[in-house]
Design a protein around this motif. Structure first.
Motif, short mmCIF file in Angstrom:
data_model
loop_
_atom_site.label_atom_id
_atom_site.label_comp_id
_atom_site.label_asym_id
_atom_site.label_seq_id
_atom_site.Cartn_x
_atom_site.Cartn_y
_atom_site.Cartn_z
N SER A 13 0.86 -1.10 0.02
CA SER A 13 -0.03 0.29 -0.30
C SER A 13 0.82 1.30 0.08
O SER A 13 1.95 1.31 0.76
CB SER A 13 -0.91 -0.53 1.26
N CYS A 14 0.19 2.34 -0.06
CA CYS A 14 1.21 3.01 -0.24
C CYS A 14 0.90 4.55 0.47
O CYS A 14 -1.21 4.38 0.81
CB CYS A 14 1.00 4.23 -1.91
N PRO A 15 1.00 5.76 0.59
CA PRO A 15 0.03 7.25 1.47
C PRO A 15 -0.77 7.58 0.63
O PRO A 15 -1.05 7.23 -0.31
CB PRO A 15 1.45 7.85 1.77
N GLN A 16 -1.58 8.24 0.72
CA GLN A 16 -2.95 8.63 0.48
C GLN A 16 -3.07 9.41 -0.86
O GLN A 16 -1.99 10.19 -0.66
CB GLN A 16 -3.69 9.75 1.42
N GLY A 17 -3.70 8.57 -1.64
CA GLY A 17 -3.98 9.54 -2.63
C GLY A 17 -2.55 9.15 -4.18
O GLY A 17 -2.28 9.37 -4.69
N GLN A 70 -1.15 4.81 -5.31
CA GLN A 70 -0.90 3.94 -5.29
C GLN A 70 0.39 2.47 -5.96
O GLN A 70 0.76 3.09 -6.60
CB GLN A 70 -1.98 3.10 -4.97
N CYS A 125 5.37 3.64 -6.01
CA CYS A 125 3.37 4.42 -5.50
C CYS A 125 3.91 5.59 -6.40
O CYS A 125 4.29 6.60 -6.94
CB CYS A 125 3.90 5.80 -3.94
N GLY A 141 1.07 8.60 -7.90
CA GLY A 141 -0.10 8.89 -7.60
C GLY A 141 -0.75 9.88 -8.67
O GLY A 141 -0.21 10.58 -9.27
N GLU A 157 -4.42 14.18 -6.28
CA GLU A 157 -5.15 12.86 -5.89
C GLU A 157 -6.12 12.25 -6.76
O GLU A 157 -6.46 13.01 -7.81
CB GLU A 157 -4.69 12.74 -4.38
N ASP A 177 -9.24 10.64 -7.63
CA ASP A 177 -10.61 10.87 -6.74
C ASP A 177 -10.93 12.24 -6.96
O ASP A 177 -11.86 12.64 -6.09
CB ASP A 177 -10.74 9.53 -5.74
N GLU A 178 -9.18 13.08 -6.37
CA GLU A 178 -10.06 14.51 -6.23
C GLU A 178 -10.69 15.21 -7.48
O GLU A 178 -10.17 15.29 -8.30
CB GLU A 178 -7.84 14.79 -6.24
#
Length: 302
Positions: A31-35, A37, A80, A82, A103, A105-106
């Protein structure tokens, strides 16, 4: 023990379980930090026997599960990845928020200068992984919200387009506008106004006039009359509270009746001048003959 060491890939990658060594066939979630993948969200430790010039040894490598659930050999570093970069569309577009990266879905709001409108006023960053003959890739793209509220993939550049198309017909006493709105949702509540461009203070000049009309639907006409010939007026189409979709200054044509009246006036002056000239010539001739008669008579009397 057969197994794999912890992969030295992107430092932002989070492994579960997170340890220094993994057994053969052991699966690990990524997994990666938010925003962001990873290209693969699940990997598996693998080993194989390798011989090189009579030297035997085990080679460790990782498999990655693709979007279809199949396992494939990972040949390069997993990173990752993004979001989306700022779209390079029409330079007049204004983005909110305005930044270099977004990010996944932003959502971003789009707007244009006054009188223009983008095809989509709201867009959303999207990403997807794809595999083609064992080659994995990452793709970023944008969705746009249409007038019905549904999201659709944007396949071409988004540009600022004139929201209102206007054609016009000018006469000596009126102006008629034929208008078409390209974005019905963006043109609701339009108001058309016609007025004298430069208000006159002299009583003999054109009278001040103000015509106003609410416009409804997607297309229609707006007529401003009666107007003075050869006079400058302005016409605007506004969208409350303070957006001007169309603005134009125009001058009415010179009246055909006025031209005809001057024509007859000129003819009348010419006729009058000729008549006066003829009368003057006749009087001169009469006066000249009378003088000659008196001169001869005086000679005879002497």
């Amino acid at each position: 023990m057969e197994g794999c060491k912890r992969p030295q890939w992107d430092y932002r990658l989070q492994l579960a379980p997170d340890q220094e060594n993994y057994k053969k066939d052991e699966k690990v979630m990524l997994s990666c930090p938010q925003g962001f993948q990873p290209l693969f969200t699940e990997i598996q430790c693998q080993t194989q026997l390798q011989s090189d010039y009579e030297t035997l040894g085990n080679e460790e490598f990782w498999l990655g599960r693709d979007s279809r659930g199949a396992w494939a050999h990972i040949h390069s570093s997993v990173e990752c990845i993004g979001g989306c970069k700022r779209p390079q569309w029409d330079y007049r577009l204004k983005l909110a928020p305005d930044q270099e990266n977004y990010e996944k879905d932003e959502k971003v709001m789009l707007s244009c200068p006054q009188g223009f409108q983008p095809l989509f006023t709201e867009i959303q960053c999207q990403t997807q992984f794809h595999s083609d003959y064992g080659t994995f890739g990452y793709e970023e793209f944008w969705h746009g919200r249409d007038s019905g509220g549904a999201w659709a993939r944007i396949h071409s550049s988004v540009e600022c387009i004139e929201a209102l198309l206007v054609d016009h017909e000018i006469s000596s006493t009126s102006i008629k506008l034929k208008w078409t709105c390209r974005f019905p949702d963006a043109c609701q509540g339009m108001r058309a106004m016609c007025r004298l461009a430069v208000p006159s203070s002299h009583p003999c000049e054109a009278e001040e006039m103000n015509a106003e009309q609410m416009l409804h639907g997607q297309e229609g006409t707006f007529t401003c009359s009666p107007l003075q010939p050869f006079t400058e007026y302005s016409v605007t189409i506004d969208l409350p509270p303070n957006t001007t979709l169309f603005s134009w200054f125009f001058t009415t044509q010179e009246s055909g009746q006025t031209v005809g009246q001057w024509h007859w006036i000129v003819i009348g002056l010419v006729v009058l001048l000729v008549d006066r000239l003829v009368v003057a010539v006749i009087l001169w001739l009469v006066h000249s003959r009378k003088r000659k008669y008196l001169m001869y008579k005086n000679k005879d009397d002497n």
